[in-house]
Design a protein around this motif. Structure first.
Motif, short mmCIF file in Angstrom:
data_model
loop_
_atom_site.label_atom_id
_atom_site.label_comp_id
_atom_site.label_asym_id
_atom_site.label_seq_id
_atom_site.Cartn_x
_atom_site.Cartn_y
_atom_site.Cartn_z
N THR A 405 0.86 -1.25 -0.08
CA THR A 405 -0.16 0.01 -0.08
C THR A 405 0.96 1.23 0.00
OG1 THR A 405 -1.76 -1.33 1.19
CG2 THR A 405 -1.90 1.31 1.22
N ILE A 406 0.89 1.80 -1.10
CA ILE A 406 1.86 3.03 -1.16
C ILE A 406 0.74 3.71 -2.05
CG2 ILE A 406 4.06 4.07 -1.95
CD1 ILE A 406 5.13 1.39 -1.81
N PRO A 407 -0.06 5.05 -1.41
CA PRO A 407 -0.94 6.07 -2.04
C PRO A 407 0.04 6.91 -2.88
CG PRO A 407 -1.37 5.67 0.18
CD PRO A 407 -0.16 5.04 0.04
N LEU A 408 -0.61 7.26 -3.79
CA LEU A 408 0.05 8.31 -5.02
C LEU A 408 0.09 9.74 -4.19
CD1 LEU A 408 1.39 8.83 -7.59
CD2 LEU A 408 -0.70 9.22 -8.40
N LEU A 409 1.03 10.30 -4.15
CA LEU A 409 1.18 11.74 -3.46
C LEU A 409 0.41 12.85 -4.32
CD1 LEU A 409 4.63 11.81 -1.66
CD2 LEU A 409 2.06 11.39 -0.74
N ASP A 410 0.34 14.21 -3.89
CA ASP A 410 -0.25 15.15 -4.90
C ASP A 410 1.03 15.47 -5.61
OD1 ASP A 410 -2.97 15.23 -4.06
OD2 ASP A 410 -2.51 16.78 -2.69
N GLY A 411 0.67 15.62 -7.06
CA GLY A 411 1.88 16.09 -7.76
C GLY A 411 2.97 15.04 -8.16
N ARG A 456 11.99 5.78 1.20
CA ARG A 456 11.80 6.27 -0.03
C ARG A 456 10.27 6.09 -0.45
NH1 ARG A 456 15.75 2.14 -3.03
NH2 ARG A 456 15.41 0.77 -1.13
N PHE A 457 9.59 5.24 0.35
CA PHE A 457 8.28 5.15 -0.07
C PHE A 457 7.15 5.45 1.10
CE2 PHE A 457 10.91 1.60 -1.82
CZ PHE A 457 11.05 2.20 -3.10
N ALA A 458 7.78 6.21 2.00
CA ALA A 458 7.08 6.56 3.15
C ALA A 458 5.93 7.83 2.95
CB ALA A 458 7.85 6.93 4.33
N PRO A 459 4.82 7.99 3.46
CA PRO A 459 3.94 8.84 3.23
C PRO A 459 4.70 10.44 3.17
CG PRO A 459 2.98 7.35 4.86
CD PRO A 459 4.30 7.01 4.63
N ASP A 460 5.81 10.48 4.01
CA ASP A 460 6.32 12.02 4.01
C ASP A 460 7.54 12.04 2.89
OD1 ASP A 460 7.97 10.09 5.28
OD2 ASP A 460 8.49 11.61 6.98
N ARG A 461 7.59 11.09 2.05
CA ARG A 461 8.50 11.07 0.88
C ARG A 461 8.46 12.53 0.13
NH1 ARG A 461 4.73 7.55 -0.79
NH2 ARG A 461 3.87 7.95 -2.64
N ALA A 462 9.54 12.73 -0.57
CA ALA A 462 9.47 13.74 -1.57
C ALA A 462 8.83 13.16 -2.61
CB ALA A 462 10.77 14.36 -2.03
N PRO A 463 7.71 13.65 -3.39
CA PRO A 463 7.15 13.16 -4.54
C PRO A 463 8.09 12.88 -5.73
CG PRO A 463 5.77 15.04 -3.68
CD PRO A 463 7.09 15.11 -3.00
N TYR A 464 8.02 11.46 -6.37
CA TYR A 464 8.67 11.40 -7.31
C TYR A 464 8.28 11.94 -8.67
CZ TYR A 464 10.68 7.26 -4.94
OH TYR A 464 11.62 6.46 -4.10
N PRO A 465 9.19 12.95 -9.15
CA PRO A 465 9.08 13.83 -10.39
C PRO A 465 8.86 12.61 -11.61
CG PRO A 465 11.25 14.02 -9.73
CD PRO A 465 10.37 13.14 -8.79
#
Ligand code: FES
Ligand SMILES: [Fe+2]
Length: 470
Positions: A405-411, A456-465
């Motif tokens: 379970t790794i929800p997609l972050l905004d952006g 790298r996959f935690a909810p507080d990660r920097a979104p992957y561009p």
């Protein structure tokens, strides 16, 4: 030859009646014999004759001899009353009667016509009609191949004795919680177009889901991120699906020449899991140039099928428990909801590669054919395919399913995220290559579980561009 055909075809596209006029496009270009013809002495046939592969279900070999056709050779397989398996050339060395009509005895197979008796290794034991002490039986060489019985399948090696490889036992043959049930399905077409299926994963989106309704699970209708990779003895692909908040990483593998494994066809990506293995372990074996079979195990048991989705009583001779794999449905059913069987046999008795127009989704097919051609040419030059070490009875395969379970972050770019997750999964899986058995399993399962809390996959990660196109 196919090059000529393509240039003639290209020229005809410029005809005044229009490029699609059937007259200019009639006829099919020939097949590629280097990759498809398997009879004795052919390049691909010689390649095949450097591997062990299954030829029959053990349960089919009873007190009656059984006729087989494998790699274009007519053979008979039998089990002596003492329990030894024999695989012999079909025609008796006396006057060619078929040994399928012979009688199985304690130590061999006796021909029906004049009673000559053969041992499983081809030795002529008796020639009863000949004078006593006749030397004739000592002059005769009758063709025989070694056979190994393993978990309900009979494997043969049909190549030169001095290049016989160790019998390959892969890790999924003995995975905890898996129970293997053999099955076999005949396909009236060349072996390669059936074997290629595993390296053509995009078909699952269309054939199995959008075209024929949902044959397996709705998850299969999502176009995954697909990547293909070369390994020493195999090709493998990673298919990475976004399903709600979940990411499902599936690894499929084809070991040359045609051995492959596939994860659960009922995978719904609903729950997190790590390193679930094959639900099917299969070989596509040529019977001759225009017939082949899938001979395989279906995996049952809590280690692969905790919800009991499989139907064990539907698995056996010409039967398996998922749709579209045999000719046993009505023609109308097959037209309305075609499956793998219809797609593959309808490519022609021997699919013409020169008539295809491959696109970017066909990269796996291109890689498979290229590697196969290299392997065939190497055998022609006396170079053997990679083979397992004799003591290695737990050869690592990469086939697996992992769901996080790794929800997609905004952006965030989902393909970039899926790529990062897939790379992390495969780094762990490949990292276990030097280990065996429980040690490897624990290493990989622990490593994959640890990824769930990886920063790298935690909810507080920097979104992957998004990764810029090169
Ligand atoms: S043909 Fe087989 S014994 Fe004569
Ligand atoms: Fe399929």
């Amino acid at each position: 030859m196919s090059g000529d055909y393509q240039s003639i075809r290209a020229e005809r596209r410029n005809q005044p009646m229009g490029p699609n006029h059937g007259y200019y496009l009639a006829g099919r270009p020939p097949e590629d014999p280097e990759l498809t013809h398997v009879g004795p002495g052919t390049p691909c046939g010689e390649y095949w004759r450097r591997f062990w592969f299954p030829v029959e279900l053990t349960e089919q070999v009873t007190e009656l001899p059984r006729r087989l056709r494998i790699l274009g050779e007519d053979l008979v397989i039998f089990r002596t009353r003492e329990g030894e398996y024999g695989l012999l050339h079909l025609h008796c060395s006396h006057r060619n009667a078929s040994l399928e009509f012979g009688i199985v005895e304690a130590d061999g197979l006796r021909c029906c016509y004049h009673g000559w008796k053969y041992a499983p290794d081809g030795t002529v034991l008796e020639t009863p009609g000949e004078p006593e002490n006749s030397p004739i039986r000592h002059r005769i060489c009758h063709g025989a191949y070694p056979v190994i019985e393993y978990k309900g399948l009979l494997f043969a090696y049909m190549g030169p004795p001095d290049t016989r490889p160790p019998f390959p036992v892969y890790d999924t043959f003995n995975w905890p919680g898996h129970d293997l049930v053999p099955y076999r399905i005949s396909y009236p077409c060349n072996w390669l177009q059936v074997a290629e299926n595993t390296m053509d994963p995009i078909h699952t989106v269309y054939l199995h889901t959008r075209v024929s309704n949902v044959q397996f699970e709705p998850t299969w209708g999502v176009t995954p991120l697909i990547r293909f990779h070369n390994a020493e003895r195999s090709l493998y692909s990673t298919l990475t699906y976004r399903w709600g908040d979940n990411i499902w990483v599936r690894t499929q593998e084809t070991v040359f020449p045609s051995f492959s494994g596939v994860g659960a066809f009922w995978e719904d990506a609903a729950r997190e899991k790590v390193f679930f293995r094959s639900s099917i372990t299969k070989w596509t074996v040529p019977l001759d140039d225009t017939n082949c079979m899938i001979i395989a195990w279906r995996h049952f048991g809590p280690g692969i099928d905790p919800d009991g989705r499989g139907k064990r009583d539907e698995v056996g001779l010409e039967s398996v428990d998922f749709e579209g794999q045999t000719e046993q449905r009505t023609y109308l059913q097959r037209q309305l909801t075609p499956g793998d069987y219809e797609a593959q046999i309808s490519q022609g008795l021997i699919s013409s590669h020169a008539a295809e127009n491959l696109g970017v989704t066909d990269q796996g097919i291109v890689m498979l054919r290229r590697r196969l051609r290299e392997g065939i040419r190497e055998v022609g030059e006396g170079i053997l395919p990679p083979r397992p070490a004799p003591e290695d009875t737990d050869i690592p395969l990469y086939i697996q399913d992992t769901v996080y379970t790794i929800p997609l972050l905004d952006g965030e770019d989902d393909d970039a995220l899926k790529t990062a997750v897939t790379d992390a999964v495969m780094e762990v899986v490949i990292g276990g290559d030097a280990l065996r058995g429980e040690a490897r399993r624990t290493f990989i399962e622990d490593g994959l579980r640890a990824l769930k809390s990886d920063p790298r996959f935690a909810p507080d990660r920097a979104p992957y561009p998004a990764v810029a196109e090169k």
